[in-house]
Each structure stands twice: as C-alpha cells, then as structure tokens.
Design a protein around this motif. Structure first.
Motif, mmCIF file in Angstrom:
data_model
loop_
_atom_site.group_PDB
_atom_site.id
_atom_site.type_symbol
_atom_site.label_atom_id
_atom_site.label_comp_id
_atom_site.label_asym_id
_atom_site.label_seq_id
_atom_site.Cartn_x
_atom_site.Cartn_y
_atom_site.Cartn_z
ATOM 1 N N ARG A 199 0.819 -1.214 0.000
ATOM 2 C CA ARG A 199 0.000 0.000 0.000
ATOM 3 C C ARG A 199 0.852 1.262 0.000
ATOM 4 N NH1 ARG A 199 -3.871 -0.523 5.000
ATOM 5 N NH2 ARG A 199 -1.919 -1.271 5.886
ATOM 6 N N HIS A 200 2.102 1.145 0.419
ATOM 7 C CA HIS A 200 2.992 2.312 0.474
ATOM 8 C C HIS A 200 3.738 2.558 -0.834
ATOM 9 C CE1 HIS A 200 2.513 3.127 4.733
ATOM 10 N NE2 HIS A 200 2.745 1.852 5.024
ATOM 11 N N SER A 201 3.522 1.735 -1.847
ATOM 12 C CA SER A 201 4.341 1.813 -3.053
ATOM 13 C C SER A 201 4.214 3.154 -3.776
ATOM 14 C CB SER A 201 3.985 0.669 -4.008
ATOM 15 O OG SER A 201 2.622 0.738 -4.395
ATOM 16 N N LEU A 202 3.058 3.800 -3.684
ATOM 17 C CA LEU A 202 2.870 5.065 -4.381
ATOM 18 C C LEU A 202 3.696 6.196 -3.789
ATOM 19 C CD1 LEU A 202 -0.944 5.105 -5.254
ATOM 20 C CD2 LEU A 202 0.991 4.802 -6.793
ATOM 21 N N ALA A 203 4.265 5.977 -2.612
ATOM 22 C CA ALA A 203 5.125 7.011 -2.020
ATOM 23 C C ALA A 203 6.320 7.320 -2.913
ATOM 24 C CB ALA A 203 5.603 6.565 -0.637
ATOM 25 N N LEU A 204 6.735 6.341 -3.709
ATOM 26 C CA LEU A 204 7.831 6.590 -4.642
ATOM 27 C C LEU A 204 7.469 7.692 -5.629
ATOM 28 C CD1 LEU A 204 8.900 2.919 -5.313
ATOM 29 C CD2 LEU A 204 10.455 4.722 -4.555
ATOM 30 N N GLU A 205 6.220 7.715 -6.064
ATOM 31 C CA GLU A 205 5.804 8.670 -7.095
ATOM 32 C C GLU A 205 5.310 9.989 -6.526
ATOM 33 O OE1 GLU A 205 6.609 8.034 -10.067
ATOM 34 O OE2 GLU A 205 7.181 5.960 -9.650
#
Length: 204
Positions: A123-129
């Motif tokens: 769920r935290h993967s979008l923090a990269l973008e």
C-alpha cells in the motif's frame, strides 16, 4: 572500460535492514548492467544510520563533521545515485530527508538517480511517485523511469525470479544508459585560482 562512480544511499534504521538488502541487490545489478555498456562502476555505500547524529549537528550548526562531509563529497562527485529509503507514514524517512537537506541544492543537477523504497505492505508503493520522485525532480536530478519498491512479501523464496528482480534489472539498465551518454562528473575545486596571477599584479 570507462570508469564511473556510483553512490548508494541507504536510509534503513535497523541492522540488518531490508532497505540495505535492497540497496545491495540494486548496486550489484547496476554494476552488471553498466559492465554491458563497457562501464566499470566504483560503488560507495552511505549508511545514513551511522551518520544520524552528524546530520542533526549539521542542521543545527551549518557545519558537517568529517564523516558527513566525506559522504556529502561522495554524493557530489558521483556519476550516479541509487537512493533507498524505508517508507514511514506514506513518505520517505525523516533521516533520509535530513540528509538530502544538508546537500547543496545544485549538487544533483543532471545526475542520474534510481529511487527505491521498502515497507511492510504494498500500500505504500505510491510514495515513490508522490514523495521521492518529486523531491529529486525539484533538485533537478534525472530520475530514471523505473522506481523499485519492495514490500515484505517481495522477499519470498521466488523473489529472485519475480517482479522485484525484474524491476531491479529494468531500473539498472535505465541507469546504465544514462551513464553511457554522459561524461564523468567533474567537481570544481572551490580553492582553485580562476584568475590569472599576472592580471592580479597589473597596475590599475
């Protein structure tokens, strides 16, 4: 082979950490991808955990202690960066951001960067973008298209042949292409005499 330097920033807080594990896998893949482009990479790993007190002192005093100064100089002189941070509260760690804050605002201009992160859940993967990529774009770095995220589930037995491995390889290939099309970084000596000494002696 052409010689280039790669600095890997690892912002993991524990020892050992999944952040450092991801950083090591990515640096190894980058070395291999660069070799295919006839580039020999010299890798320097910066563990921010070991510099935490120095970073805080620099923020308070404006002067980096020796170990931190060495790390900052390595980043500025690097031909490319891999930046890996754990994700806390849907963004990069405070330690990671503090280190970026003590680097000169122009140090990363046109420098190729791979961004990566670790967290307990995908769920935290979008923090990269929405966090990491805008940070490095603001600093005018060249962020490669592929970002690498590793959740706890990605470290399973089949991860070496799974999506994490493919993301690492793809990001490494993109970084190698950026290195291939660039000249080595040249850091200006702040103490170099840029004025002809004879001109200084001429009468007004």
């Amino acid at each position: 082979m052409n010689q280039r330097s790669l600095v890997v920033i690892s912002a993991g807080l524990s020892q050992p950490s999944s952040t450092r594990l991801l950083a090591d896998q990515m640096s190894a893949a980058a070395v291999g991808a660069a070799r295919q482009k006839n580039i020999a990479l010299t890798v320097t790993v910066i563990e921010l955990r070991d510099l935490a007190h120095d970073i805080a002192n620099n923020l308070l005093t404006g002067f980096p202690p020796a170990a931190l100064k060495e790390a900052i100089d390595a980043v500025e002189a690097a031909d490319a960066l891999i930046a890996v941070t754990p994700i806390f509260a849907a963004s990069y760690s405070g330690l990671f951001k503090s280190f970026i804050d003590v680097i000169d605002k122009d140090a990363l201009v046109d420098k190729p960067v791979v961004i990566a992160a670790t967290a307990g859940t995908a769920r935290h993967s979008l923090a990269l973008e929405h966090a990491l990529r805008p940070l490095f774009v603001y600093l005018r770095a060249v962020v490669v298209p592929t970002a690498v995220f590793a959740a706890t589930d990605d470290w399973g037995a089949d991860s070496a042949e799974g999506t994490l491995r493919s993301r690492i390889d793809r990001a490494s290939s993109e970084l190698a292409r950026e290195l291939e099309r660039r000249d080595p970084v040249s850091v200006a000596d702040p103490f170099a005499l840029n004025v002809n000494f004879e001109d200084l002696l001429k009468p007004l």
